[in-house]
Design a protein around this motif. Structure first.
Motif, short mmCIF file in Angstrom:
data_model
loop_
_atom_site.label_atom_id
_atom_site.label_comp_id
_atom_site.label_asym_id
_atom_site.label_seq_id
_atom_site.Cartn_x
_atom_site.Cartn_y
_atom_site.Cartn_z
N MET A 68 8.22 3.02 6.05
CA MET A 68 7.57 4.21 5.50
C MET A 68 6.21 3.88 4.88
SD MET A 68 10.79 6.29 3.93
CE MET A 68 9.88 7.82 3.98
N GLY A 69 5.65 2.74 5.26
CA GLY A 69 4.35 2.35 4.72
C GLY A 69 3.20 2.94 5.51
N ALA A 70 2.10 3.18 4.82
CA ALA A 70 0.85 3.60 5.46
C ALA A 70 -0.30 2.90 4.75
CB ALA A 70 0.68 5.12 5.40
N SER A 71 -1.10 2.20 5.52
CA SER A 71 -2.18 1.39 4.95
C SER A 71 -3.49 2.15 4.94
CB SER A 71 -2.34 0.10 5.76
OG SER A 71 -1.16 -0.67 5.73
N TYR A 72 -4.18 2.08 3.82
CA TYR A 72 -5.55 2.60 3.73
C TYR A 72 -6.48 1.42 3.95
CZ TYR A 72 -9.68 4.95 1.86
OH TYR A 72 -10.93 5.49 1.70
N GLY A 73 -6.98 1.27 5.17
CA GLY A 73 -7.68 0.05 5.53
C GLY A 73 -6.69 -1.10 5.54
N SER A 74 -6.95 -2.12 4.72
CA SER A 74 -6.02 -3.25 4.63
C SER A 74 -5.12 -3.17 3.40
CB SER A 74 -6.81 -4.57 4.60
OG SER A 74 -7.69 -4.59 3.49
N THR A 75 -5.21 -2.05 2.67
CA THR A 75 -4.41 -1.87 1.46
C THR A 75 -3.18 -1.02 1.75
OG1 THR A 75 -6.41 -1.97 0.10
CG2 THR A 75 -4.43 -1.04 -0.92
N LEU A 76 -2.00 -1.51 1.38
CA LEU A 76 -0.78 -0.72 1.53
C LEU A 76 -0.78 0.36 0.46
CD1 LEU A 76 2.08 -3.20 2.42
CD2 LEU A 76 1.54 -1.06 3.57
N ARG A 77 -1.31 1.53 0.82
CA ARG A 77 -1.57 2.58 -0.16
C ARG A 77 -0.38 3.52 -0.35
NH1 ARG A 77 -1.64 5.82 -3.32
NH2 ARG A 77 -3.34 7.10 -4.17
N TYR A 78 0.26 3.91 0.75
CA TYR A 78 1.34 4.91 0.68
C TYR A 78 2.65 4.28 1.16
CZ TYR A 78 -2.82 7.84 0.59
OH TYR A 78 -4.05 8.37 0.29
#
Length: 245
Positions: free
Chosen positions: A48-58
């Protein structure tokens, strides 16, 4: 005084719609989806992860959705593009239901539609930045296929997107069989997701497993896998590589 030529197409502040380009540089992306056939239908897993660029944001993004009566769709890649594809599919299913002829689109037809959509957008150099897994059951026939962001598609007994195509499919080739039970299928998918968690920096330890049978779609509540981090390679990952990048 210059008059506006009414024959010219109306342009917004962002330019004409024909010049609009989306997701040439994807921002919020999800990683692997793994799907397998089993005795009663199709099983699919994703984190259930979503990365903002290279950051695991969500860390609470659902990437598997039921489509109509007979299909289940999972997606990796750009989340907003996945949402747009879901809008396309909502319109497709609604249009099909409006015929009210007692028939409904099966997974093979939905997969065929998705391959056309993805290839069409690729030809416009404005692709949907996704890899999709489409599975389903209709009239006792199990179907599982995948399509990439440029329209490359195939059907198989087990499929995976992203890093799963490199890390999970070797496991599936060794251990999968079509007559496996639901419990064995879940264990196999959990093993694949655990390997991806260890090796894919974009993966998170919060997963869902979905199944589709003749009775319909069931998507599990999110849960965490049991992990083990005491391997020597994890304790000192740079041993033997001193002085290198």
């Amino acid at each position: 005084m210059n008059m506006v030529d009414s024959a010219q197409p109306f342009k917004t502040l962002l330019g004409p719609e024909s010049d609009s380009q989306r997701t040439q540089y994807p921002y919020v992306t999800g990683t692997s989806v793994v799907g397998v056939k089993y005795k009663d239908g199709i099983l699919m897993a994703s984190d259930m992860g979503a990365s903002y660029g290279s950051t695991l944001r969500y860390k609470s993004v659902e990437r598997m959705k039921p489509i109509g009566k007979h299909s289940l769709l999972g997606a990796s890649g750009e989340i907003s593009d996945f949402q747009e594809i879901l809008h396309y599919l909502d319109e497709l299913i609604l249009y099909d239901n409006m015929w009210d002829d007692g028939n409904s689109l099966g997974p093979k037809e939905v997969h065929s539609y998705l391959t056309r959509v993805m290839y069409n957008r690729r030809n416009k150099f404005n692709p949907f930045w996704n890899s999709l897994v489409l599975g389903g059951v209709k009239n006792g026939q199990k179907y599982l296929g995948t399509v990439s962001m440029i329209g490359v598609h195939f059907e198989d007994s087990h499929v995976a997107t992203g890093f799963g195509n490199h890390l999970a499919r070797p496991i599936l080739r060794e251990e999968w069989n079509e007559n496996m039970s639901y419990e064995d299928g879940v264990k196999l998918l959990e093993k694949c997701m655990r390997v991806l968690l260890y090796r894919d920096r974009s993966a998170v330890n919060k997963i869902q497993i979905a199944k589709i049978t003749e009775e319909g779609v069931t998507i599990s509540r999110p849960y965490a896998l049991k992990t083990f981090w005491e391997f020597n390679a994890f304790k000192n990952p740079t041993v033997g590589a001193e002085g290198s990048w």
